[in-house]
Structure formats: structure tokens, C-alpha cells
Write an enzyme that holds these catalytic residues in place. Structure first.
Site, PDB file in Angstrom:
ATOM      1  N   LYS A 182     -36.259 -11.059 -32.595  1.00 49.25           N
ATOM      2  CA  LYS A 182     -36.232 -11.407 -34.022  1.00 49.25           C
ATOM      3  C   LYS A 182     -36.313 -12.919 -34.165  1.00 49.25           C
ATOM      4  O   LYS A 182     -35.407 -13.635 -33.755  1.00 49.25           O
ATOM      5  CB  LYS A 182     -34.939 -10.934 -34.697  1.00 49.25           C
ATOM      6  CG  LYS A 182     -35.008 -11.161 -36.211  1.00 49.25           C
ATOM      7  CD  LYS A 182     -33.667 -11.033 -36.888  1.00 49.25           C
ATOM      8  CE  LYS A 182     -32.935 -12.337 -37.003  1.00 49.25           C
ATOM      9  NZ  LYS A 182     -33.563 -13.330 -37.896  1.00 49.25           N
ATOM     10  N   GLU A 198     -26.801 -19.315 -26.178  1.00 46.21           N
ATOM     11  CA  GLU A 198     -27.112 -20.743 -26.135  1.00 46.21           C
ATOM     12  C   GLU A 198     -26.793 -21.270 -27.528  1.00 46.21           C
ATOM     13  O   GLU A 198     -27.493 -20.964 -28.486  1.00 46.21           O
ATOM     14  CB  GLU A 198     -28.578 -20.932 -25.751  1.00 46.21           C
ATOM     15  CG  GLU A 198     -28.856 -22.306 -25.217  1.00 46.21           C
ATOM     16  CD  GLU A 198     -29.314 -23.252 -26.293  1.00 46.21           C
ATOM     17  OE1 GLU A 198     -28.433 -23.951 -26.855  1.00 46.21           O
ATOM     18  OE2 GLU A 198     -30.507 -23.282 -26.594  1.00 46.21           O
ATOM     19  N   GLU A 246     -21.126 -30.158 -35.745  1.00 50.96           N
ATOM     20  CA  GLU A 246     -22.577 -30.253 -35.569  1.00 50.96           C
ATOM     21  C   GLU A 246     -23.202 -30.410 -36.961  1.00 50.96           C
ATOM     22  O   GLU A 246     -22.971 -29.567 -37.832  1.00 50.96           O
ATOM     23  CB  GLU A 246     -23.055 -28.954 -34.915  1.00 50.96           C
ATOM     24  CG  GLU A 246     -24.478 -28.991 -34.470  1.00 50.96           C
ATOM     25  CD  GLU A 246     -24.909 -27.698 -33.760  1.00 50.96           C
ATOM     26  OE1 GLU A 246     -24.462 -26.612 -34.167  1.00 50.96           O
ATOM     27  OE2 GLU A 246     -25.708 -27.798 -32.827  1.00 50.96           O
ATOM     28  N   CYS A 252     -30.281 -28.419 -30.743  1.00 49.76           N
ATOM     29  CA  CYS A 252     -28.922 -28.068 -30.287  1.00 49.76           C
ATOM     30  C   CYS A 252     -28.364 -29.114 -29.349  1.00 49.76           C
ATOM     31  O   CYS A 252     -27.165 -29.375 -29.350  1.00 49.76           O
ATOM     32  CB  CYS A 252     -28.933 -26.693 -29.636  1.00 49.76           C
ATOM     33  SG  CYS A 252     -30.231 -26.520 -28.424  1.00 49.76           S
ATOM     34  N   GLY A 307     -22.782 -16.789 -32.615  1.00 57.59           N
ATOM     35  CA  GLY A 307     -22.614 -16.442 -31.198  1.00 57.59           C
ATOM     36  C   GLY A 307     -21.284 -15.743 -30.971  1.00 57.59           C
ATOM     37  O   GLY A 307     -21.196 -14.753 -30.236  1.00 57.59           O
ATOM     38  N   GLY A 362     -28.485 -19.992 -31.241  1.00 59.51           N
ATOM     39  CA  GLY A 362     -28.169 -20.282 -32.641  1.00 59.51           C
ATOM     40  C   GLY A 362     -26.800 -20.908 -32.753  1.00 59.51           C
ATOM     41  O   GLY A 362     -26.321 -21.564 -31.825  1.00 59.51           O
ATOM     42  N   SER A 363     -26.158 -20.670 -33.873  1.00 59.23           N
ATOM     43  CA  SER A 363     -24.892 -21.347 -34.136  1.00 59.23           C
ATOM     44  C   SER A 363     -23.746 -20.720 -33.343  1.00 59.23           C
ATOM     45  O   SER A 363     -23.789 -19.533 -33.003  1.00 59.23           O
ATOM     46  CB  SER A 363     -24.583 -21.274 -35.627  1.00 59.23           C
ATOM     47  OG  SER A 363     -24.486 -19.929 -36.011  1.00 59.23           O
ATOM     48  N   THR A 364     -22.730 -21.512 -33.103  1.00 54.02           N
ATOM     49  CA  THR A 364     -21.570 -21.012 -32.363  1.00 54.02           C
ATOM     50  C   THR A 364     -20.875 -19.904 -33.145  1.00 54.02           C
ATOM     51  O   THR A 364     -20.392 -18.927 -32.561  1.00 54.02           O
ATOM     52  CB  THR A 364     -20.616 -22.183 -32.046  1.00 54.02           C
ATOM     53  OG1 THR A 364     -21.309 -23.066 -31.145  1.00 54.02           O
ATOM     54  CG2 THR A 364     -19.338 -21.719 -31.369  1.00 54.02           C
TER      55      THR A 364
HETATM   56  P1  NDP Z   1     -27.733 -18.871 -37.081  1.00 50.49           P
HETATM   57  O1  NDP Z   1     -26.919 -18.899 -35.865  1.00 50.49           O
HETATM   58  O2  NDP Z   1     -27.211 -18.219 -38.286  1.00 50.49           O
HETATM   59  O3  NDP Z   1     -29.150 -18.198 -36.774  1.00 50.49           O
HETATM   60  C1  NDP Z   1     -29.735 -17.968 -35.527  1.00 50.49           C
HETATM   61  C2  NDP Z   1     -30.418 -16.611 -35.498  1.00 50.49           C
HETATM   62  O4  NDP Z   1     -29.440 -15.561 -35.601  1.00 50.49           O
HETATM   63  C3  NDP Z   1     -31.371 -16.368 -36.662  1.00 50.49           C
HETATM   64  O5  NDP Z   1     -32.442 -15.580 -36.229  1.00 50.49           O
HETATM   65  C4  NDP Z   1     -30.491 -15.620 -37.624  1.00 50.49           C
HETATM   66  O6  NDP Z   1     -31.224 -14.916 -38.566  1.00 50.49           O
HETATM   67  C5  NDP Z   1     -29.716 -14.719 -36.711  1.00 50.49           C
HETATM   68  N1  NDP Z   1     -28.444 -14.231 -37.230  1.00 50.49           N
HETATM   69  C6  NDP Z   1     -27.710 -14.689 -38.280  1.00 50.49           C
HETATM   70  N2  NDP Z   1     -26.574 -13.959 -38.415  1.00 50.49           N
HETATM   71  C7  NDP Z   1     -26.580 -13.038 -37.426  1.00 50.49           C
HETATM   72  C8  NDP Z   1     -25.671 -12.001 -37.024  1.00 50.49           C
HETATM   73  N3  NDP Z   1     -24.523 -11.799 -37.645  1.00 50.49           N
HETATM   74  N4  NDP Z   1     -25.991 -11.246 -35.959  1.00 50.49           N
HETATM   75  C9  NDP Z   1     -27.131 -11.458 -35.270  1.00 50.49           C
HETATM   76  N5  NDP Z   1     -28.032 -12.414 -35.620  1.00 50.49           N
HETATM   77  C10 NDP Z   1     -27.762 -13.204 -36.667  1.00 50.49           C
HETATM   78  O7  NDP Z   1     -28.142 -20.316 -37.450  1.00 50.49           O
HETATM   79  P2  NDP Z   1     -28.678 -20.780 -38.863  1.00 50.49           P
HETATM   80  O8  NDP Z   1     -30.108 -20.633 -38.824  1.00 50.49           O
HETATM   81  O9  NDP Z   1     -28.033 -20.107 -40.011  1.00 50.49           O
HETATM   82  O10 NDP Z   1     -28.181 -22.250 -38.871  1.00 50.49           O
HETATM   83  C11 NDP Z   1     -26.827 -22.542 -39.197  1.00 50.49           C
HETATM   84  C12 NDP Z   1     -26.332 -23.652 -38.346  1.00 50.49           C
HETATM   85  O11 NDP Z   1     -26.366 -23.250 -36.998  1.00 50.49           O
HETATM   86  C13 NDP Z   1     -27.157 -24.905 -38.372  1.00 50.49           C
HETATM   87  O12 NDP Z   1     -26.832 -25.737 -39.403  1.00 50.49           O
HETATM   88  C14 NDP Z   1     -26.850 -25.478 -37.035  1.00 50.49           C
HETATM   89  O13 NDP Z   1     -25.672 -26.227 -37.112  1.00 50.49           O
HETATM   90  C15 NDP Z   1     -26.641 -24.321 -36.144  1.00 50.49           C
HETATM   91  N6  NDP Z   1     -27.809 -23.969 -35.330  1.00 50.49           N
HETATM   92  C16 NDP Z   1     -27.748 -24.236 -34.013  1.00 50.49           C
HETATM   93  C17 NDP Z   1     -28.826 -23.949 -33.211  1.00 50.49           C
HETATM   94  C18 NDP Z   1     -28.795 -24.228 -31.767  1.00 50.49           C
HETATM   95  O14 NDP Z   1     -29.802 -24.103 -31.095  1.00 50.49           O
HETATM   96  N7  NDP Z   1     -27.678 -24.617 -31.220  1.00 50.49           N
HETATM   97  C19 NDP Z   1     -30.059 -23.408 -33.748  1.00 50.49           C
HETATM   98  C20 NDP Z   1     -30.001 -23.106 -35.156  1.00 50.49           C
HETATM   99  C21 NDP Z   1     -28.910 -23.392 -35.884  1.00 50.49           C
HETATM  100  P3  NDP Z   1     -31.741 -15.666 -39.888  1.00 50.49           P
HETATM  101  O15 NDP Z   1     -32.454 -16.885 -39.507  1.00 50.49           O
HETATM  102  O16 NDP Z   1     -32.669 -14.701 -40.453  1.00 50.49           O
HETATM  103  O17 NDP Z   1     -30.512 -15.940 -40.671  1.00 50.49           O
END
Ligand code: NDP
Length: 778
Positions: free
Chosen positions: A190, A263, A392, A297, A246, A241-243
Site C-alpha cells: 500500500k 522503519e 520529529e 526519516c 509503527g 512511517g511514523s513511530t
Molecule cells: P504514517 O505513519 O501515518 O503513514 C505511513 C503509512 O502508513 C501510510 O501509507 C499510511 O497511510 C499508513 N497508515 C496510517 N495509519 C495506519 C494504520 N493504523 N495501520 C497501518 N497503516 C497505516 O505517516 P503520515 O504519512 O501520516 O505522516 C505523519 C508523520 O509521520 C509525519 O509528520 C512524520 O513525522 C512521520 N513520518 C515519518 C516517516 C519516516 O520515514 N520515518 C515517513 C512518513 C511520515 P496513509 O498515507 O494513507 O495515511
């Protein structure tokens, strides 16, 4: 502006990249997309718009996946997996290679589409994201080719659910899909809601490469779709994605038996010493925090400058900031493009507006009208506890403070719950290489930053998650040892009310910090033999005892800095001392278990100690040949404090099999002895006492596994929890571990053949790879 005027003013002229081809591709697809399931695009359904963040214009409309879509994708992946794995490494390699070639052939289309969708400057998508994505497929084509010869004991996990963020849409896809399919897995991926377009273009590449149907499936939608994938019948979840998300995924997958790699976020330090080449360090900083608008990140978002040069450094930095060009991401001369979405822009603006500490400088540059743009920002003079030094921001905002000594730099750098990356600038190689092992991070860059390559694993420690992507170490996340899992029955203690086997009372205590300690609660359990005779008592440790043991283990951190040679010597010594008392231990095991395997078990335990001793100075890292003038040193570091619930069925061998490799690698351990048969472990204290094991390196508790598991897995100073207990604890341990995202290795109710030496597997779990990038040359 005319060319003459440009020559007169030496201003950058516009250098726009045409979006025509990418827009035409979208129109060709009807500007509406369904999912990519079983090798076909599905019909577009209800969903949401994907917009260009630089202009707000709608690029295409995407479909929100339903439960039925996710189920269909998982089913297609499941159906395809057996055949795909059976194709063999060289067979799969051909497809990965074809995908890499096709990505190369269509690289400009990918770059432009990525920039339109995400807002990142075309210079970055063209020169970094897309070439690195290609490189991952080439590299992993090689890994598929080599799998059978180099990883003979490994097999695919099965179906992998993969959830990726919006900051590097195609690159994150490549990091996830390439190793997964190389090792014979199939995937359901996804992409992030904001940035799904290059994933859908990638689906077309899979078709063009003739990839068998169902090997790659892509479903679009929001976090709810991510939740559906997490809950689906998949064998692994790989998430970036976000902590906070995660952590939710850790909780949701607890006890499911699904493998997990996370990650997550970071707040990576960027340390500049007074002898650094300051101009290079400034250019590095531009890459560290303004690359991809700081939405990285591992962004070097926390600047730590040595006090003596701080004033000069800040003034150079501000001058450089004022020279940055913010503007249309499609302009090849632009340094800073658009933030991904108005929501993210609001988050960044909100965090900065709420800050009242320090002094802020925002780049004095012309900002584009409209669109999601945020000026490059520096906030200096913060204190380590200020929220912006800890949170962050995920935007083009650099926060900073100063330090005086290298030791203080380490303290400040590690003063974060994250541990993804760190950068060190100094002309003194001794200082740089002394700093690198001390920094709590999965990646350290020396005199450079944001260097990535498929050959060097990327990933974090602490709350930045676990698992590595890339390199040999990354393959562990997509394979498992070939073995048939057998269920593990609960091992019950014997009951009895018989007379003591020996009238002399010997109530075993706990073993904490190199001393025998009475259990805090003052309770003990009776241990009976098969005939009901009382063999002795063992203490019942409680939460407070766990705290004391963890404190002792945490305090013994100098063990991690000892040499492999010394650790080997001590392990050999433990082996010798155990050997001297082999008969006594064998008799004790037989008395507790009611079997006659004691002699064999003790001999195997001695061998396990000798094997771990042998490995202590040989389980080395690697030097990766990354494409820079320099090297990436993959160093194996201890995980830290490991809590282990030891096997019930092999009271001595289970404990030694976990302890020996863990301490061989420099970890400190808190071991919960066999719950049913604890007395071999308590006898073992004396062996440890006479073998020069420093206090706190090995701590042993006896008592209820359920209680000890709870306390260990929720303790914030424990870095990993392993469970080989016959009690059903895997789900509880994994759920509680979400607190500080500690690593877990649990048996999920399956048995381990303790007579089989699996030291290599334990060594792998007992270490983390830190990649230290060292460029060289004058
Ligand atoms: P998220 O962690 O919400 O998103 C990452 C992925 O997970 C997206 O595909 C998202 O879908 C999906 N997702 C969201 N909620 C769930 C869930 N409950 N179960 C499974 N998958 C889920 O990051 P955001 O895009 O909302 O960004 C928010 C903050 O996260 C940023 O401001 C930043 O601080 C941090 N971030 C960190 C990253 C990293 O690499 N360390 C990368 C991106 C964000 P969808 O996009 O459709 O919501």
C-alpha cells in the site's frame, strides 16, 4: 528575463522540466486508477484525489480499497507464492533484472511523475530517488541469483504486507519489493494516500517485465487500508512511517506469528566539530535538512555545533540559507520544493509557531505564491529538552544547540528516544571513528550525509524501529530458517509433599549484579522431583527484582566495550568450570525432570559455551563496497540489555544456549530460569561466580514466567526480549514491547530442538548492524 539580463545579474534563469509526458500518461489511464491485483488493474472505484502539492491541481483520482480488495490482493499473492518461490533464485533474478532495466528506460517519466505527485525537486527525483530504486532491483537480482548458494538454510516467509510513506514513494517501494520478491515472497503493497502514482506506474512495469500474476499487488487507500493489510492473512508486515503508527502495528500483530520490520522516525544529530571543513559541513547540512524539504526519516534535523566555532558556523549557515532557491519542483535549479500536502504544511507551521525558545532565522528568499511551500528555517540556542529538539518536525526546520567536548556531543546526540542516523563532521579521523560506535544510531555518516546504497543496510535502533533494509542483513527480514515447526507443550512442574531429598536446607536466591539476592517479595516456590520428594526451594522474583536486575545489567555496559578475545576467555572459563561439575549438574537435571538426559544436556551446554566463545572474536562485520570514494563499515554491535525467558524443557541447556551467544556479543542479560525446573540455573550462579564474569553481565531470576515476561517486556531499559518459555506468552510480550519498540524474538508456541546447535541464529538476534560511512580522499 533575457539571456543578457541573466549574464548581467548572474541570477539563475528558469530551467523548467516539461510535465507533458507524465500528464499524458495519466490521461492515457483515464486519470482514474483502480488497484493492481493479480497482474491486472481493477476498475476505478470510490476514492480520493491525488494532487500536485506545488500547485494544488488534481492529477488523478484514486480508489479507496475495500476489505474485498485487500482480500483479493492477499489471495492473489498467496496463490502465486509457491510457484514464484519454486522458480528458484536464478529464475526470479531475471525478472528483477528486467524490472531494473525497465525502470532505467522509463526513468524520466518516473522522476517527473514523482515530482508532480510529491513536490520534491526534479533534481532529487531524477538524480537520487529513481537511480536508487533501480539500484535496489539490480542489487537484489544479484541476491536472488546467489540465494541458493549463499543462504542454503533460508526460505521465503510467504506473503508480505508492505506499507510505505509518502516521502520517497518509489524508493520505499523498491526497498520493500526488491528484497521480498528476490527471496521468493509475494507482496501486497500500500503506497501512501498522498503519493500513489509512481506505485501504479510501477505496476505497469511489472506487466511489461512479464512478472507472473500475483507476485506484486498494489492497493491504494488511507490508513484504514494499512490496518486491513496488517490484519490480513499475511506472513510479514514491513512498515515505514511514523513511530506512532509503527507502535499500533506492533500491537496489532502481537502474537500473530507475523514477522515485523519497522522503519520509523528519527531526530538525527548532525555534529560539527571545530576542526571540520566548515564549508563542506554547511553543504552537507543543506543535504541533511533541506533535501526533500526535510521530510526524511534520517534528516540531520538536530544540529550540534562545537561552541568555539558556533558563531562563525551560524553566520555562514544563514548566508547559505539565504542563497537557497525555493520554487517550482519542476525547475531544475530549485533546491527546495513543495511540502507533500497542506496537512503536513500545517503540522510543520504549527510546531514552529508553538515554539518560544531559541532564536529563529528563516531564509530570506523569494517564496512562490500559493502551493505548499515552507521557508528553510533554523532555530538556534535551544536546550536539549525543548520540544523541538525532541519531536520529529518532518519539514525544512533545523534546530540547534552547542557543545564543548566530544563526550558532551555524544550525550546530546543520544538524548533522544530515536536512533536512526547520525552525522559527524571533523577532519580528525580518530575522533570520527571514536564517535561512531558511541552514537545510538543504525547509520553513521562521517563527513557526508544522507548516503544510501542497496549494499548497505539501513534501519534504526530504539524507537526508530527494527530490521534493516538493504545489504545481506536486509535479507534476514524476508527469509526464515527452513524448519518444520512443532508445537511446544506446557512443561508442568512435579507436585509433591514428600520429605526433602536432603535434610540440609538450601533455598536458592536470585542472582542480581553478581550477588545472590533474596527475592523482594519474600516468597519462594518448592521444587519437587518426579517421585514427589522436595528438591529445594527457588525464589519467586517480582517486578522489583526485575527492576534491580535490569539496573544491574544496564550498569554493566563496560562489558559491551570489552574485546571479543576477553569475552571468549570468560566463556571458555565458564565452560571449564561447568565441565568440572558436570556430574553434579547432570544429576540435578535428572532429579528435576525425571528423565535420564542430564549428562547429555550438560555436555551440550558445555559445547554451547565453547561454540559461543569461538564466535566471540569471529562474528565480524563487513566492509561494503558502496558506490562512493570510501567505504561503509557494517559493524555488529550488541543489542544492549536482553531479557530472556528460558526454555522449561531443557533447564540448563536452554539457559546456556541463550546466554552464551548474547554475552559473547557484548550484551548483558536478565534470564528467567526454567519455571518448572529452576534449580540447575540457581546452581549455575556458583559457576558464574568462579569464572570472572563481571557483576551485572548475567542476572538470573526464578519464578513465574508470566510475571517476569510482563515486567521485562514493558521495562524501558530492556532493549530486547526473547521467549522460549513453554507458557503462552508470545502475544503478551510483543504487545507490551510496543512501549519502547524493543526487539522481540518469541517462539509463538513452537518447540526448539535444543540439542541442535543454533548459535548462529542467536548471534544474529544478539547483534544489530551499524553502517558507518567513511568517504576518503583529499
Ligand atoms: P504514517 O505513519 O501515518 O503513514 C505511513 C503509512 O502508513 C501510510 O501509507 C499510511 O497511510 C499508513 N497508515 C496510517 N495509519 C495506519 C494504520 N493504523 N495501520 C497501518 N497503516 C497505516 O505517516 P503520515 O504519512 O501520516 O505522516 C505523519 C508523520 O509521520 C509525519 O509528520 C512524520 O513525522 C512521520 N513520518 C515519518 C516517516 C519516516 O520515514 N520515518 C515517513 C512518513 C511520515 P496513509 O498515507 O494513507 O495515511
Amino acid at each position: 528575463m533575457t539571456i543578457k539580463e541573466i549574464f548581467d545579474s548572474m541570477e539563475y534563469g528558469p530551467a523548467p522540466e516539461s510535465a507533458a509526458e507524465a500528464l499524458a500518461w495519466l490521461v492515457d489511464q483515464g486519470s482514474r486508477f483502480g488497484h493492481f491485483i493479480n497482474g491486472e488493474y481493477t476498475a476505478a472505484g470510490e476514492g480520493f484525489d491525488s494532487r500536485n502539492p506545488a500547485t494544488g491541481e488534481v492529477l488523478a483520482s484514486l480508489t479507496q480499497a475495500t476489505q474485498a480488495d485487500v482480500d483479493a490482493a492477499v489471495e492473489a499473492a498467496r496463490k502465486a507464492q509457491g510457484k514464484w518461490e519454486a522458480l528458484g533464485g536464478p529464475g526470479r533474478a531475471k525478472y528483477l533484472y528486467a524490472i531494473a532495466r525497465l525502470l532505467q528506460k522509463h526513468s524520466r517519466l518516473f522522476a517527473v511523475l514523482e515530482t508532480l505527485d510529491n513536490g520534491k525537486p526534479i533534481r532529487e527525483s531524477r538524480d537520487i530517488d529513481i537511480p536508487l530504486a533501480q539500484r535496489h532491483f539490480y542489487y537484489h537480482a544479484g541476491m536472488a541469483q546467489l540465494m541458493e548458494s549463499e543462504l542454503p538454510g533460508a526460505e521465503a516467509l510467504g506473503v508480505c504486507g508492505q506499507i510505505i510513506p509518502w516521502n520517497f514513494p518509489l524508493l520505499m517501494l523498491a526497498w520493500k519489493i526488491a528484497p521480498a520478491i528476490a527471496m521468493g515472497n509475494t507482496v501486497v503493497l500500500k503506497p501512501a494516500e498522498y503519493t500513489s502514482l509512481t506505485a501504479l506506474l510501477f505496476a505497469d512495469i511489472c506487466r511489461q517485465a512479464g512478472l507472473p500474476k500475483g507476485v506484486v499487488n498494489i492497493v491504494t487507500g488511507d490508513g484504514a487500508v494499512g490496518e486491513m493489510i496488517t490484519a490480513a492473512d499475511v506472513d510479514k508486515i514491513a512498515f515505514t512511517g511514523s513511530t506512532s503508527v509503527g507502535r499500533k502495528i506492533r500491537e496489532a500483530t502481537a502474537g500473530s506469528g507475523k514477522t515485523l520490520t519497522l522503519e520509523l522516525g528519527g531526530k538525527s544529530p548532525y555534529i560539527v566539530f571545530d576542526d571540520a571543513d566548515l564549508d563542506s559541513a554547511i553543504e552537507g547540512l543543506v543535504d541533511a535538512i533541506w533535501f526533500n524539504q526535510g521530510q526524511v526519516c534520517c534528516a540531520g534535523s538536530r544540529l550540534l555545533v562545537q561552541e568555539g566555532i558556533a558563531e562563525r558556523f551560524y553566520s555562514k549557515l544563514k548566508a547559505r540559507m539565504d542563497g537557497l532557491r525555493v520554487g517550482s519542483p519542476l525547475d531544475k535549479c530549485v533546491d527546495v520544493g513543495a511540502v507533500v500536502d497542506p496537512v503536513q504544511l500545517e503540522t510543520i507551521s504549527g510546531l514552529v509557531a508553538a515554539n518560544t525558545a531559541g532564536t529563529m532565522h528563516q531564509a530570506q528568499v523569494e517564496m512562490p505564491e500559493g502551493g505548499c511551500f515552507y521557508p528553510p528555517t533554523l532555530i538556534e540556542g535551544l536546550s536539549p529538552a525543548d520540544p523541538l529538539m525532541q519531536e520529529e518536525i518532518f519539514g525544512p526546520v533545523l534546530v540547534s544547540c552547542t557543545f564543548r567536548t566530544p563526550a558532551e556531543a555524544v550525550e546530546l546526540a543520544n538524548n533522544t528516544r530515536y536512533g536512526l542516523a547520525a552525522t559527524v563532521w571533523t577532519e580528525n579521523v580518530n575522533l570520527a571513528l571514536d564517535m561512531a560506535p558511541k552514537l545510538a544510531a543504525g547509520v553513521v555518516w562521517v563527513n557526508g550525509t544522507n548516503m544510501f546504497d542497496a549494499a548497505a543496510g539501513f534501519g534504526g535502533v530504539r524507537e526508530s524501529g527494527f530490521g534493516r533494509e538493504g545489504g545481506w542483513e536486509g535479507l534476514a527480514a524476508y527469509t526464515r530458517p527452513k524448519a518444520k515447526a512443532k508445537p511446544l507443550a506446557k512443561v508442568e512442574p512435579f507436585e509433591g509433599n514428600g520429605a526433602p531429598a536432603d535434610p540440609l536446607d538450601r533455598t536458592a536466591k536470585l542472582y542480581i549484579g553478581g550477588k545472590q539476592a533474596r527475592p523482594d517479595g519474600g516468597y519462594s516456590q518448592a521444587v519437587y522431583g518426579k517421585s514427589g520428594a522436595l528438591l529445594g526451594h527457588a525464589g519467586l522474583a517480582n517486578r522489583k527484582d526485575v527492576r534491580n536486575a535490569v539496573e544491574a545489567a544496564a550498569g554493566a555496559q563496560s562489558w559491551s566495550k570489552t574485546t571479543g578475545h576477553l569475552r571468549a576467555q570468560i566463556l571458555y572459563y565458564i565452560g571449564e568450570n561447568l565441565s568440572a561439575r558436570a556430574a553434579e549438574f547432570a544429576a540435578r537435571i535428572d532429579a528435576m525432570t525425571g528423565k535420564k538426559s542430564g549428562t547429555e544436556e550438560v555436555e551440550a551446554a558445555i559445547q554451547r559455551l565453547f561454540t559461543a566463545a569461538a564466535w566471540a572474536d569471529k562474528y565480524d562485520g563487513q566492509v561494503h563496497g558502496v558506490p562512493i570514494r570510501g567505504v561503509a563499515l557494517a559493524m555488529k554491535e550488541p543489542v544492549g540489555v536482553i531479557g530472556a525467558l528460558c526454555a522449561d524443557e531443557a533447564p540448563l541447556l536452554g539457559l546456556v544456549s541463550a546466554m552464551a551467544p548474547a554475552i559473547a556479543m557484548g550484551n548483558r542479560v536478565v534470564l528467567a530460569a526454567s519455571e518448572a525446573f529452576p534449580l540447575a540455573a540457581t546452581d549455575f550462579y556458583q559457576v558464574l561466580d568462579t569464572s570472572d564474569v563481571p557483576a551485572g553481565v548475567v542476572n538470573i531470576l526464578t519464578g513465574s514466567h508470566a510475571e517476569l515476561a510482563k515486567a521485562l517486556s514493558s521495562h524501558l531499559n530492556v532493549d530486547a526480549v526473547w521467549s522460549f518459555s513453554s507458557s503462552d506468552l508470545s502475544a503478551a510480550i510483543e504487545a507490551a514491547s510496543a512501549g519502547n519498540l524493543k526487539r522481540t524474538w518469541v517462539n509463538n508456541g513452537t518447540a526448539t530442538d535444543w540439542m541442535q546447535d543454533q548459535t548462529k541464529r542467536f548471534l544474529q538476534e544478539a547483534t544489530e548492524v551499524k553502517n558507518i560511512w567513511v568517504p576518503y580522499g583529499e
